[in-house]
Write a protein that holds these residues in place. Structure first.
Motif, PDB file in Angstrom:
ATOM      1  N   ASN A   1     135.704  -2.961   6.413  1.00  0.00           N
ATOM      2  CA  ASN A   1     136.514  -1.759   6.708  1.00  0.00           C
ATOM      3  C   ASN A   1     138.128  -2.009   6.427  1.00  0.00           C
ATOM      4  OD1 ASN A   1     134.194  -0.330   7.388  1.00  0.00           O
ATOM      5  ND2 ASN A   1     134.404  -0.990   9.643  1.00  0.00           N
TER       6      ASN A   1
ATOM      7  N   ASP B   1     134.376  -5.841   9.808  1.00  0.00           N
ATOM      8  CA  ASP B   1     135.764  -5.777   9.846  1.00  0.00           C
ATOM      9  C   ASP B   1     136.246  -6.004   8.664  1.00  0.00           C
ATOM     10  OD1 ASP B   1     135.417  -5.090  12.566  1.00  0.00           O
ATOM     11  OD2 ASP B   1     136.155  -7.009  13.361  1.00  0.00           O
TER      12      ASP B   1
ATOM     13  N   ASN C   1     126.492   2.779  10.249  1.00  0.00           N
ATOM     14  CA  ASN C   1     127.651   3.694  10.885  1.00  0.00           C
ATOM     15  C   ASN C   1     128.695   2.977  11.325  1.00  0.00           C
ATOM     16  OD1 ASN C   1     126.062   5.914  10.727  1.00  0.00           O
ATOM     17  ND2 ASN C   1     125.170   5.787  12.625  1.00  0.00           N
ATOM     18  N   CYS C   2     128.792   1.421  11.359  1.00  0.00           N
ATOM     19  CA  CYS C   2     130.028   0.708  11.518  1.00  0.00           C
ATOM     20  C   CYS C   2     130.974   0.678  10.354  1.00  0.00           C
ATOM     21  CB  CYS C   2     129.639  -0.750  12.092  1.00  0.00           C
ATOM     22  SG  CYS C   2     128.965  -0.836  13.668  1.00  0.00           S
ATOM     23  N   ILE C   3     130.392   0.930   9.219  1.00  0.00           N
ATOM     24  CA  ILE C   3     131.036   0.891   8.098  1.00  0.00           C
ATOM     25  C   ILE C   3     131.617   2.264   7.486  1.00  0.00           C
ATOM     26  CG2 ILE C   3     130.926   0.471   5.475  1.00  0.00           C
ATOM     27  CD1 ILE C   3     128.352  -1.426   6.156  1.00  0.00           C
ATOM     28  N   ASN C   4     132.944   2.394   7.581  1.00  0.00           N
ATOM     29  CA  ASN C   4     133.763   3.696   7.631  1.00  0.00           C
ATOM     30  C   ASN C   4     133.546   4.164   6.123  1.00  0.00           C
ATOM     31  OD1 ASN C   4     134.571   3.060  10.065  1.00  0.00           O
ATOM     32  ND2 ASN C   4     136.524   1.966   9.556  1.00  0.00           N
ATOM     33  N   CYS C   5     133.238   3.535   5.274  1.00  0.00           N
ATOM     34  CA  CYS C   5     133.208   4.310   3.891  1.00  0.00           C
ATOM     35  C   CYS C   5     131.977   5.097   3.871  1.00  0.00           C
ATOM     36  CB  CYS C   5     132.846   3.285   2.801  1.00  0.00           C
ATOM     37  SG  CYS C   5     132.977   3.573   1.277  1.00  0.00           S
ATOM     38  N   HIS C   6     132.048   6.110   3.390  1.00  0.00           N
ATOM     39  CA  HIS C   6     131.037   7.321   3.236  1.00  0.00           C
ATOM     40  C   HIS C   6     130.206   7.097   1.989  1.00  0.00           C
ATOM     41  CE1 HIS C   6     129.384  11.215   3.405  1.00  0.00           C
ATOM     42  NE2 HIS C   6     129.557  11.386   2.026  1.00  0.00           N
TER      43      HIS C   6
ATOM     44  N   ARG D   1     138.270   2.305   1.740  1.00  0.00           N
ATOM     45  CA  ARG D   1     138.905   3.542   2.716  1.00  0.00           C
ATOM     46  C   ARG D   1     137.529   4.508   2.629  1.00  0.00           C
ATOM     47  NH1 ARG D   1     144.159   3.272  -0.358  1.00  0.00           N
ATOM     48  NH2 ARG D   1     145.189   2.125   1.040  1.00  0.00           N
ATOM     49  N   HIS D   2     137.595   5.309   3.300  1.00  0.00           N
ATOM     50  CA  HIS D   2     136.334   6.325   3.919  1.00  0.00           C
ATOM     51  C   HIS D   2     136.030   6.900   2.484  1.00  0.00           C
ATOM     52  CE1 HIS D   2     133.990   9.185   5.767  1.00  0.00           C
ATOM     53  NE2 HIS D   2     134.825   9.995   5.035  1.00  0.00           N
TER      54      HIS D   2
END
Length: 140
Positions: free
Chosen positions: A64, A61, A96-101, A68-69
């Motif tokens: 995230n 959390d 996959n829980c981490i929103n950053c690409h 940012r993505h």
């Protein structure tokens, strides 16, 4: 924007007690005091699944909330701890829980290279990142 974090140790119960991370329940804190006093051997004290889950969720959390993505995140080793039986599945879930690409990993001593490699943009023993003209060297 670039972000750096190290030693997340997601799902790693022992890291909570060894490094005194603040995720123990009140009962566990009392037991840990007994460990510190030598009343209970440290290897006999087990951190609860709830405390491990709380630590993992809190770290994810926090990442995230910051990254940012389209940002770039570099993890300086020891991403997660998993059992052999569910290593690939759990590694994928945590990543996959981490929103950053754009996430890179510097290998830590607890990282399973085969399980982690497919889920990161790049994985390195050590690496020089160029951030806005400044070189930043990462090594475990």
């Amino acid at each position: 924007m670039w972000h750096f974090v190290a030693d997340t140790h997601l799902d790693h119960g022992n890291i909570i007690k060894y490094c005194k991370r603040p995720f123990l329940t009140a009962t566990e804190q009392g037991l840990m005091e007994m460990v510190d006093k030598g009343i209970i051997p440290q290897n006999e004290f087990r951190v609860s699944h709830q405390s491990i889950k709380n630590m993992t969720e809190t770290i994810i959390d926090s990442i995230n909330a910051t990254v940012r993505h389209d940002d770039t995140l570099v993890i300086g080793g020891d991403f997660c701890w998993t059992t052999r039986e569910n290593r690939v599945r759990r590694t994928r879930e945590l990543r996959n829980c981490i929103n950053c690409h754009n996430v890179y990993l510097i290998w830590g001593n607890h990282d399973d290279r085969a399980a982690l490699s497919p889920y990161f943009k790049g994985c390195f023993d050590q690496h020089m990142f160029n951030v806005n003209g400044q070189n930043i060297f990462m090594s475990p």
